[in-house]
Design a protein around this motif. Structure first.
Motif, PDB file in Angstrom:
ATOM      1  N   LYS B  34      36.113  32.587  32.603  1.00 54.34           N
ATOM      2  CA  LYS B  34      36.027  33.872  31.909  1.00 54.34           C
ATOM      3  C   LYS B  34      34.986  33.815  30.798  1.00 54.34           C
ATOM      4  CE  LYS B  34      40.645  35.575  32.932  1.00 54.34           C
ATOM      5  NZ  LYS B  34      42.001  35.827  32.420  1.00 54.34           N
ATOM      6  N   HIS B 103      35.256  38.625  36.878  1.00 54.24           N
ATOM      7  CA  HIS B 103      36.508  37.888  37.094  1.00 54.24           C
ATOM      8  C   HIS B 103      37.584  38.886  37.475  1.00 54.24           C
ATOM      9  CE1 HIS B 103      40.129  35.562  36.414  1.00 54.24           C
ATOM     10  NE2 HIS B 103      39.395  34.469  36.342  1.00 54.24           N
ATOM     11  N   GLU B 104      38.407  38.528  38.442  1.00 51.65           N
ATOM     12  CA  GLU B 104      39.387  39.487  38.963  1.00 51.65           C
ATOM     13  C   GLU B 104      40.386  40.007  37.913  1.00 51.65           C
ATOM     14  OE1 GLU B 104      38.674  36.460  40.298  1.00 51.65           O
ATOM     15  OE2 GLU B 104      40.470  35.411  41.005  1.00 51.65           O
ATOM     16  N   ASP B 105      40.630  39.208  36.846  1.00 48.46           N
ATOM     17  CA  ASP B 105      41.555  39.671  35.801  1.00 48.46           C
ATOM     18  C   ASP B 105      40.904  40.676  34.849  1.00 48.46           C
ATOM     19  OD1 ASP B 105      43.314  37.845  36.776  1.00 48.46           O
ATOM     20  OD2 ASP B 105      43.192  36.449  35.087  1.00 48.46           O
TER      21      ASP B 105
END
Lengths: 609, 177
Positions: B34, B103-105
């Motif tokens: 991240k 980032h997927e989050d």
């Protein structure tokens, strides 16, 4: 306070025979007791042994191979990139583990796992690809016979990404060479105890990881403050810059000066041409860059390039001290470029540099002494410092060609075939010895003899203390130091961090109780953590005892008693057998084991659940 | 005075501390994936370790492709207007250096904001591979290296107070051309 964070509480088990992968929950009690890394590994291996009534072929599908980072792996603190591989070792037939630095363990944690275990045997050469929550087993038979580096490149091409971390075996692993290693990040190897051969026996060419998850940390600001304190201490240390520059290569000069550097298969413990192969030579002519493990400011690894001569173009991450000593002076090689070429060859083939250096050294001496004939050597003469013959022999070991087929099975089989080689080869419990000569240091002898994986310095490294302080410390002090090391050093492997900031630059071990607290949210004193580590030492001893180990196996190589180093400050010195036995008896007593080295009956219960 | 975050790849050890401190500062989590800076490594040919981070281009390719005009170069930093960003990630693909991350989050692209002028990665890099220098100083070390490696330069070894030194000089007019 109980556990609040620091773990995903997930264990992935892959059965390669059935071709399935199962995610299991890890209970808090297990996590708190075994912490991680080699702790998780020892417990899972123990349970598997019990399941098979202690009858396990290390190269059979039933042998459980554990890949375990620790709760501190991947966390922002000095050097947190460690990961342990644990199994029953094909080199010793006993408990075995080997740890690596780099970033592989960090990536494993980022897939959301605390531990991975593997059993079975894939029908054809395969890789395990763990992509966050998904696990697939991919047959990839075209990689057969490919070197670690080439195969890693091909896997990345096939998966269409370079952003993965790979643990891979070379030809040696495929051929089940009993000292084959697991190669990660190209130049970092889990070298010892033959874990690569286990992967080979499972038809597993590589474990490939891609993980994006947050690594759980309970108190990030607390962690950052503690880390900044630790980093500041390290940076202000008078040897910090030297570590950044020379890294582990600085040990060559130290070992030569102290007379503990293996030369000519430990016939000697100093090397006349040490200045041709030491850190200064590396800096002057070969080093082209630094390499650090994850989150490490010390960057003790070097990148070297040979810029001229017959090895031009050879690039190596390394060499570190052990590789340089075992492939250099121990084989009579005084050409640093040739050491780099041998190191690179070992990385490509996937063989352990320490065992390889021991075995090749023993072959040269065995031939010199007439124990091995020219026909034993398939008609190929080999002598000290003969670079071409040495490189060729390493290749033949990995390929299991001619004499290489016997050598590939390690010290034990060599001694079985040529009993006189027992006097030549340095090994304990079947594991060839690390690059520190124990003859001037009886405490180091005790450390090798009682190490749970065999003659390796990872569990206790008391030789520096003995070199600094002389022989005059008491038996009590020597045994206590060995036991303290055997508690503390494995604790680093359980937490998943590197011990070098502590052992080399004196970073207080107290930091680690704070790191543990900030990451897990659980208060535990250093003493409590050391007790947990000590329990794991009892457990690995139990494993070995159940597999047949007793006092007779806690011994040292013949040379240590009988053949003193020829020159240097320790010329003429050996370890006296009676002194050693006296120390060993005291060691057992302090450990609470009986005089045959067996832990008391009640201890086993501790590891029941 | 506008400052530039510059990278000296030869000094990078690949330790990833820049990634960790970036993610901790901006997201409060221990997750190098991240971060707005990533170390890329190639081995063995070529051997390279290089942190990839936003160059804060004045004529920014990311801003050019942004369909909602959410990216603007203001006083040395490419700013992301979080209100207008649609997370289409066109900018991630457009950056010629691959220096914008996803980032997927995260709802938004992850990009360097120079930490308000005092980048955490520069402060924590243990090898001095990341530097913050005035824009006008960019290329200084290259220029110096260029002079030092000038092919017609000669060198003479001499001793000064017992210490070996080397002086370089150009022998004008005597080189065979």
């Amino acid at each position: 306070m109980s556990l609040k964070s620091g773990y995903f509480k997930k264990h992935l088990h892959v059965d390669l025979t059935k071709g399935n992968a199962e995610r299991r929950d890890l209970p808090d009690a297990f996590i708190e007791k075994y912490i991680g890394g080699r702790g998780f590994g020892a417990k899972l291996v123990w349970d598997n042994l019990r399941k098979h009534d202690f009858k396990i072929d290390p190269l059979g599908p039933e042998n459980l191979m554990v890949v375990a980072p620790g709760p501190l792996t991947g966390v922002y603190l000095p050097s947190s990139g460690k990961n342990s591989f644990v199994a029953i070792s094909p080199a010793t037939g006993l408990y075995g583990d080997s740890s690596i630095g780099g970033s592989f363990g960090v990536e494993l944690r980022q897939t959301g796992l605390d531990v991975l275990s593997i059993t079975g045997r894939a029908p054809e050469l395969s890789i395990i690809f763990i992509d966050n929550d998904e696990t697939t087993i991919i047959p990839i038979p075209e990689l057969k016979g490919k070197s670690c580096l080439e195969a890693e490149g091909r896997i990345k091409e096939r998966l269409g990404t370079h952003a993965v971390h790979v643990a891979i075996i070379g030809v040696a692993g495929e051929n089940m060479v009993r000292f084959a290693c697991v190669n990660t990040d190209w130049g970092r190897n889990a070298g010892r105890t033959g874990i690569g051969a286990i992967m080979g026996s499972k038809n597993l060419k590589a474990i490939v990881l891609r993980g994006h998850k947050d690594i759980p940390v309970y108190d990030v600001p607390g962690l950052v403050a503690e880390t900044e304190k630790a980093c500041k201490y390290l940076e202000e240390h008078k040897y910090f810059k030297m570590w950044q520059q020379e890294g582990l290569m600085n040990v060559i000069e130290y070992a030569n000066e102290k007379g503990i550097l293996p030369a000519y298969n430990f016939k000697d413990s100093v090397f006349t041409k040490h200045d041709q192969i030491n850190g200064a030579m590396m800096l002057d002519q070969y080093k082209i860059g630094d390499s650090a493990c994850f989150s490490c400011t010390m960057c003790c690894s070097n990148i070297c390039l040979v810029k001229n001569g017959k090895y031009t173009g050879t690039v190596v991450e390394g060499p570190e001290y052990e590789s340089c000593a075992m492939l250099g002076p121990n084989l009579g090689i005084d050409n640093f470029a040739a050491i780099l070429a041998a190191n690179r060859l070992c990385d490509e083939l996937g063989v352990d540099t320490i065992s390889t250096g021991n075995i090749v050294g023993a072959v040269i001496e065995g031939y010199e002494k007439g124990i091995l004939s020219l026909s034993d050597l398939d008609g190929k003469e080999i002598t000290w410092g003969d670079e071409d013959a040495i490189l060729e022999l390493i290749q033949r070991i990995a390929d299991r060609q001619g004499i290489g087929d016997v050598l590939a099975d390690g010290a034990r089989r060599i001694i079985d075939k040529w009993p006189e080689m027992d006097k030549i080869i340095l090994q304990v419990k079947g594991l060839e010895q690390s690059a520190y000569d124990s003859r001037p240091s009886i405490s180091m002898g005790l450390a090798y003899a009682t190490s749970d994986i065999g003659a390796h310095h990872t569990r206790a490294w008391t030789i520096a203390k003995e070199m600094e302080e002389g022989q005059d410390w008491s038996d009590d002090e020597k045994v206590d130091t060995v036991i303290y090391h055997q508690k503390l050093r494995p604790l680093f492997d359980m937490l998943g961090v590197c011990r070098l900031p502590w052992i080399e630059l004196g970073l207080s071990e107290r930091h680690y109780e704070n790191f543990y607290k900030y990451v897990t949210g659980k208060e535990a004193s250093l003493e409590q953590l050391l007790e947990l580590s000590n329990d794991v030492y009892d457990l690995t001893r139990l494993i070995n005892v159940r597999l047949g180990v007793s006092r007779k196996d806690d011994s040292l190589p013949h040379k240590v008693w009988a053949n003193p180093p020829l020159t240097g400050p320790n010329a003429g010195r050996v370890i006296n057998r009676d002194d050693f036995q006296r120390l060993l008896s005291l060691y057992y007593k302090k450990r609470g084991w009986d005089q045959d080295g067996i832990p008391p009956a009640g201890v086993e219960k501790k590891f029941d659940d | 005075m506008s400052k530039k975050l510059t990278v000296i790849p030869e000094l990078c050890s690949g330790c990833s501390i820049c990634e960790l401190v970036c993610a901790i500062k901006h997201f409060g989590v221990n997750n190098p994936k991240k971060s707005a800076i990533r170390v890329l490594t190639t081995y063995p040919h070529p051997v390279m370790r290089m942190p990839i981070v936003c160059s804060q281009c004045k004529v920014a390719p990311c801003a050019k492709v942004c369909p909602t005009d959410a990216l603007r170069w203001i006083e040395g930093v490419v700013h992301l207007d979080e209100e207008n960003c649609t997370s289409c990630y066109k900018c991630v693909e457009a950056c010629p250096f691959g220096a914008i991350y996803a980032h997927e989050d995260c709802d938004l692209p992850i990009m360097c904001d120079m930490c308000g002028g005092d980048p955490e990665c520069v402060k924590k890099c243990p090898n001095g591979a990341l530097r913050l220098i005035p824009e006008a100083a960019l290329g200084e070390s290259k220029r110096l290296n260029n002079i030092l490696s000038y092919t017609q330069m000669k060198e003479i070894e001499f001793y000064e107070k017992g210490e070996k030194r080397i002086i370089h000089y150009a022998e004008i007019g005597k080189e065979e051309l």
